[in-house]
Design a protein around this motif. Structure first.
Motif: not given
Lengths: 376, 294
Positions: A106, A111-113, A142-144, B111-112, B114-115
């Protein structure tokens, strides 16, 4: 929570990843027998939560089952960075053509992998990062959407030229991401990822850390905790819901709030003392937590004095005072106790302490100076 | 003046019927914060009893609360398993400022969250933070109101109790505060030191800034560089964790030294190199601020 290499490899295998075989041995005889099964030659690897296993002599090549048993005998019980080795992983020796590095963790800033890959694997990646940063390629995910196929392929193409190797590596990278997310990891690493002379790509080492905040919803992962590799005080603290880190000094510290707890340790050092521990009893502290904290601190024979530093905001000083009195009555200890209480319900707390012949000061500097003096 | 919030915000409390949520909602209301709604899924339609016989409506969803009450800020006291979705729900409902007090939220969940909050244009404070207080005006979170006093000093901190320690000395020394912001002890937080500094730079009432940092990450270094390039008012710093061993998590999920960048020594140097006076003890903070304001 850190996983052992063999535990991480098991999770990798469950995801369908190409991983070299291996067996866990707890005795030299077992290690010899596994080496025999792998055709005689084998590598014997200490299973311990520490980097630098190889440098410490915890990873050894054996050319025969007898040699594997001898290595296991030397490694089992060995201390690596203060941790005793209780298990070794015995693996067949692979025909290594190239060694690469693949890791995902992380990224605080993004703020993402973030994936990190390098064709220069098999060595300490932090050294590569320092000496030759261009050799490491980073890619934020992008975690999404998760890791997309073209991203996995793009990362793999940084490691190999041969399309066959790239395809295999892309698959492994995608599997690593699935393991990372699927087990609530904060870090998952393959170092090295090898290619063999016959054109196969596989993971021959594995490292994984699980985010402690994930464990409540992942009982299967939580069950992988190696309580044997954890000091008993750490286990007690974890079960009592206390943040605790053992240090080398003799001033036991019990504080509410992580920042104040760190600042208290620093102040002990400032006044010439050495803190015995970091301990945060948390925000809304009930008396039971205070009792548990005192039991943990007093179980350390080095501790010469116990210091309480409580700034009552959410924490009520009277709750802490009740806990202190209860602990003194229940466990009874020899070392002196110095207390600082300020904030919410401070007066009530002083009355409770006075009934038990205890007193408290109001500033952090006073209590720390007292503690350091008493520890001498 | 204050940053991010002022006395006019209409606040919805997520998790208002829980132990912490109900206690701190009453505290906030008693301080004068305009708490207009509460949300607890499954408990919509009830009334929440505030101090002095006041009541506020409880809704099942944040969207309903926003539609019915015009809430524009939220405070999240939801347990860790559901806190990231609570943040996302608030952002989706158009809440522009979301304070998350909850500690222990899985990092990948954040992480999600915050995105999504970034996409919706919502500011998240925290998680794992004590919140924000504008002395005499409003408080969102858990910072005890009686410790603070109005005045010219801005305070930004990664730690809750260390904030109280610093504020206590400031207030006793006659140095009141414009706004105190707890940005949170987690590795992934929505509002950084730099975000706060940029807001304070626009505030004519802020005459000095106190930054309380700790080991782990590089947020203090980035803040120091920003201060030297952009900020005209004096800054006093403190870094907790000089005696923390590397590789061990010191309570806060974000307080872990990995590599040299996260050490207290490195952060202290970055502060000093950029003209920030560093207090060696918490008690020195107020004195350094007084000197800087002289």
């Amino acid at each position: 929570m850190n996983l052992h290499e063999y535990q991480a490899k098991e999770l990798f295998r469950e995801a369908g990843m190409a991983v070299n075989p291996g067996e866990v041995a707890t005795s030299p005889e077992q290690a010899g027998a596994f080496a025999e099964r792998f055709g005689g030659a084998a590598v014997v690897k200490a299973q311990v939560h520490s980097g630098g296993r190889g440098k410490a002599g915890g990873v050894k090549l054996a050319h025969s089952p007898e040699e594997a048993a001898a290595h296991a005998s030397a490694i089992l019980g060995m201390e690596i960075n203060g941790l005793t080795v209780g298990e070794v992983l015995v693996c067949p020796i692979e025909d290594i053509a190239t060694e690469a590095y693949v890791g995902v963790l992380v990224d605080r800033e993004g703020q993402c992998p973030v994936f990190m890959v390098s064709a220069e694997g098999g060595v300490d990646i932090e050294e590569v990062a320092a000496s030759n940063p261009e050799a490491i390629h980073r890619m934020r995910i992008d975690p999404r959407y998760g890791l997309l196929p073209h991203q996995a392929y793009g990362l793999a193409a940084r490691l190999y030229d041969d399309p066959g190797l790239v395809r295999q590596a892309a698959r492994i990278i995608a599997q690593l991401y699935d393991v990372f997310v699927g087990n609530g990891a904060s870090m998952a690493e393959i170092n090295p990822l090898i290619s063999t002379a016959r054109g196969r790509v596989m993971a021959i080492d594995a490292k994984m850390s699980i985010d402690d905040n994930e464990l409540f919803r992942r009982p299967a992962v939580a069950a992988l905790r190696d309580a044997g590799s954890e000091a008993s005080a750490d286990t007690r603290a974890r079960e009592a819901g206390l943040s605790f880190v053992k240090l080398d000094g003799n001033v036991g510290c019990c504080v509410n709030g992580a920042g104040l707890a760190m600042a208290t340790m620093d102040l002990v050092k400032y006044y010439g003392g050495e803190p015995a521990n970091f301990l945060d009893i948390g925000g809304s502290s009930n008396p039971d937590k205070v009792v548990a904290a005192l039991e943990i601190i007093t179980s350390d024979p080095e501790v010469k004095v116990i210091l309480f530093n409580i700034f009552g905001g959410i924490t009520r000083c009277d709750d802490v005072a009740r806990g202190i009195v209860e602990a003194v009555n229940r466990i009874g200890f020899e070392v002196p106790l110095v207390i600082r209480l300020t904030g919410t319900n401070e007066e009530l707390a002083r009355e409770i302490l006075a009934e038990a012949d205890l007193t408290a000061v109001t500033t952090m500097d006073e209590v720390v100076e007292q503690a350091v003096r008493l520890a001498r | 003046m204050s940053i991010f919030v002022d006395g006019t915000n209409r606040v919805v409390v997520q998790g208002i019927t829980g132990r912490d949520g109900s206690f701190h909602s009453r505290q906030m209301m008693a301080y004068g914060t305009r708490v207009v709604a509460g949300v607890t899924p499954g408990k919509g339609g009830r009334d929440f009893e505030g101090p002095d016989g006041t009541t506020i409506p409880v809704y099942d969803t944040v969207a309903e609360a926003v539609a019915e009450t015009g809430a524009d800020a939220s405070v999240v006291y939801v347990p860790p398993a559901f806190a990231a979705s609570a943040i996302m729900e608030a952002a989706d409902a158009g809440v522009g400022f979301i304070v998350c007090v909850t500690e222990g939220i899985p990092v990948l969940d954040m992480t999600r969250a915050h995105a999504l909050a970034r996409d919706r244009g919502s500011r998240v404070l925290g998680p794992n933070c004590p919140g924000i207080i504008c002395p005499g005006k409003t408080t969102l979170g858990i910072i005890p109101g009686r410790m603070v006093a109005p005045g010219p000093v801005a305070l930004i901190s990664r730690s809750g109790t260390l904030t109280y320690e610093a504020v206590y000395h400031l207030s006793r020394g006659g140095l009141g505060q414009t706004t105190c912001v707890g940005i949170g002890g987690d590795p992934l937080i929505g509002t950084s030191f730099v975000d706060c500094l940029a807001a304070f730079a626009e505030d004519p009432d802020t005459e000095a800034v106190v930054m309380i940092g700790e080991i782990g990450g590089t947020a203090e270094q980035e803040a120091a560089t920003w201060v030297s390039a952009n900020l005209d008012v004096p800054v006093v710093g403190f870094i907790a964790g000089r005696t923390a061993p590397p590789g061990k998590r010191m309570g806060h999920a974000g307080a872990i030294i990995s590599g040299s960048a996260g050490t207290a020594a490195e952060k202290t140097r970055a502060f000093e190199d950029n003209g920030i006076r560093v207090a060696r003890r918490p008690v020195e903070i107020a004195g350094l601020v007084a000197e800087a304001l002289r």
